[in-house]
Design an enzyme around this catalytic site. Structure first.
Site, short mmCIF file in Angstrom:
data_model
loop_
_atom_site.label_atom_id
_atom_site.label_comp_id
_atom_site.label_asym_id
_atom_site.label_seq_id
_atom_site.Cartn_x
_atom_site.Cartn_y
_atom_site.Cartn_z
N GLY A 46 0.84 -1.20 0.00
CA GLY A 46 0.00 0.00 0.00
C GLY A 46 0.87 1.24 0.00
O GLY A 46 2.05 1.17 0.35
N GLN A 51 3.12 9.89 1.45
CA GLN A 51 4.43 9.22 1.51
C GLN A 51 5.34 9.62 0.35
O GLN A 51 6.55 9.42 0.41
CB GLN A 51 4.25 7.69 1.52
CG GLN A 51 3.61 7.19 2.81
CD GLN A 51 3.45 5.69 2.82
OE1 GLN A 51 2.45 5.17 2.30
NE2 GLN A 51 4.40 4.98 3.37
N CYS A 94 6.23 -0.36 7.44
CA CYS A 94 5.83 0.82 6.68
C CYS A 94 7.01 1.28 5.84
O CYS A 94 8.14 1.33 6.33
CB CYS A 94 5.41 1.93 7.63
SG CYS A 94 4.90 3.46 6.79
N LEU A 95 6.75 1.60 4.58
CA LEU A 95 7.83 2.07 3.70
C LEU A 95 8.44 3.36 4.22
O LEU A 95 9.58 3.68 3.88
CB LEU A 95 7.29 2.25 2.28
CG LEU A 95 6.80 0.95 1.62
CD1 LEU A 95 6.10 1.25 0.30
CD2 LEU A 95 7.96 -0.02 1.40
N HIS A 136 -4.13 1.20 8.00
CA HIS A 136 -2.77 1.73 8.05
C HIS A 136 -2.63 2.91 7.07
O HIS A 136 -2.07 3.95 7.41
CB HIS A 136 -1.80 0.59 7.69
CG HIS A 136 -0.36 0.98 7.51
ND1 HIS A 136 0.65 0.52 8.33
CD2 HIS A 136 0.26 1.77 6.58
CE1 HIS A 136 1.81 1.02 7.92
NE2 HIS A 136 1.60 1.78 6.85
N GLU A 137 -3.18 2.75 5.87
CA GLU A 137 -3.09 3.81 4.84
C GLU A 137 -3.95 5.01 5.24
O GLU A 137 -3.53 6.16 5.06
CB GLU A 137 -3.53 3.29 3.47
CG GLU A 137 -2.77 2.09 2.92
CD GLU A 137 -1.27 2.24 2.98
OE1 GLU A 137 -0.77 3.38 3.00
OE2 GLU A 137 -0.59 1.21 3.01
N HIS A 140 -2.22 7.27 7.51
CA HIS A 140 -1.26 8.17 6.85
C HIS A 140 -1.95 9.48 6.43
O HIS A 140 -1.35 10.55 6.50
CB HIS A 140 -0.68 7.52 5.59
CG HIS A 140 0.49 6.62 5.83
ND1 HIS A 140 1.68 7.04 6.40
CD2 HIS A 140 0.68 5.30 5.54
CE1 HIS A 140 2.53 6.03 6.46
NE2 HIS A 140 1.94 4.95 5.95
#
Ligand code: GNR
Ligand code: NI
Length: 172
Positions: A46, A51, A94-95, A136-137, A140
Site C-alpha cells: 500500500g 508518503q 511501513c515504507l 494503516h493507509e 497516513h
C-alpha cells in the site's frame, strides 16, 4: 509513469493531515499511476500520497498473493463507515519507517466508502490483511504512522534509530 521518492521518519511532512481530493481528473490519475509504480518498485502492499510528499487523500494498494497476478486498487477520499468491535493483531511495517516491524491491534473488519479511479463512489467490506492495510493507509492521511500505536518507549526507540541512520547516511 515514474517512481517517486518515498519520505521516511523523521520527515515532518509525514505528520501532515491530507486534504480531500476535489476532482478525480487526469492530474490525480497521473499521481495514482506514479504511486502504484512507486509501491511496486519498493515493494509494498500500500502507499498513501503523503508518503511521496503530496498531501491529498488518495491511496493505492495491492494485497494480491504472489503468483496471483497484480490487483491494483485505488482509494480516493476513503472513509471508514463501519468497523467491527473485534480486533485483530498484525505485524506491520511501513515504507516510511524502513526495516522496523511491530504488532498493531486494529478492528478486524471495516466497511469503507471511497471514490474509485474513475471518480465513481464505491463501498467495500474488508477483512484480514486488506482491512489492516486500509486502516494503516487511512492513518497516513491523518498524519498517523503505525509507530504512533506503540508505547512511547518503543516509538522513541524506533525514531531514534532511524534519525541516527539518516545522520550516518548524510555524513557519508
Ligand atoms: O508494504 C506494507 N506492508 C504492510 C504490512 C502490514 C501492515 C501494513 C503494511 S502497509 C506497508 C506499505 C506502507 O507503508 N504503506 O503505507
Ligand atoms: Ni505506511
Amino acid at each position: 509513469m515514474a517512481v517517486r521518492k518515498i519520505l521516511t521518519v523523521p520527515d515532518p511532512v509525514l505528520k501532515q493531515v491530507s486534504t480531500p481530493v476535489e476532482a478525480v481528473d487526469d492530474e490525480l490519475r497521473a499521481l495514482l499511476d506514479d504511486m502504484l509504480e512507486t509501491m511496486y518498485d519498493a515493494p509494498g502492499v500500500g502507499l498513501a500520497a503523503i508518503q511521496v510528499g503530496v498531501p491529498v487523500r488518495a491511496l493505492v494498494m495491492d494485497v494480491s498473493a504472489e503468483g496471483e497476478g497484480p490487483a491494483p486498487r485505488y482509494f480516493v477520499n476513503p472513509e471508514i463507515v463501519w468497523h467491527s468491535e473485534e480486533l485483530s493483531s498484525y505485524q506491520e511495517g511501513c515504507l516510511s519507517v524502513p526495516e522496523q516491524y511491530a504488532d498493531v491491534d486494529r478492528p478486524a473488519e471495516v466497511r469503507v466508502s471511497f471514490l474509485d479511479y474513475d471518480g465513481q463512489p464505491q463501498e467495500m467490506h474488508a477483512s484480514g490483511l486488506l482491512a489492516t492495510c486500509i486502516q494503516h493507509e487511512l492513518d497516513h492521511l491523518n498524519g498517523v504512522l503505525f509507530i504512533d500505536h506503540l508505547s512511547r518507549m518503543k516509538r522513541d526507540m524506533i525514531v531514534r534509530k532511524l534519525t541516527k541512520a539518516r545522520k550516518a547516511e548524510a555524513a557519508e
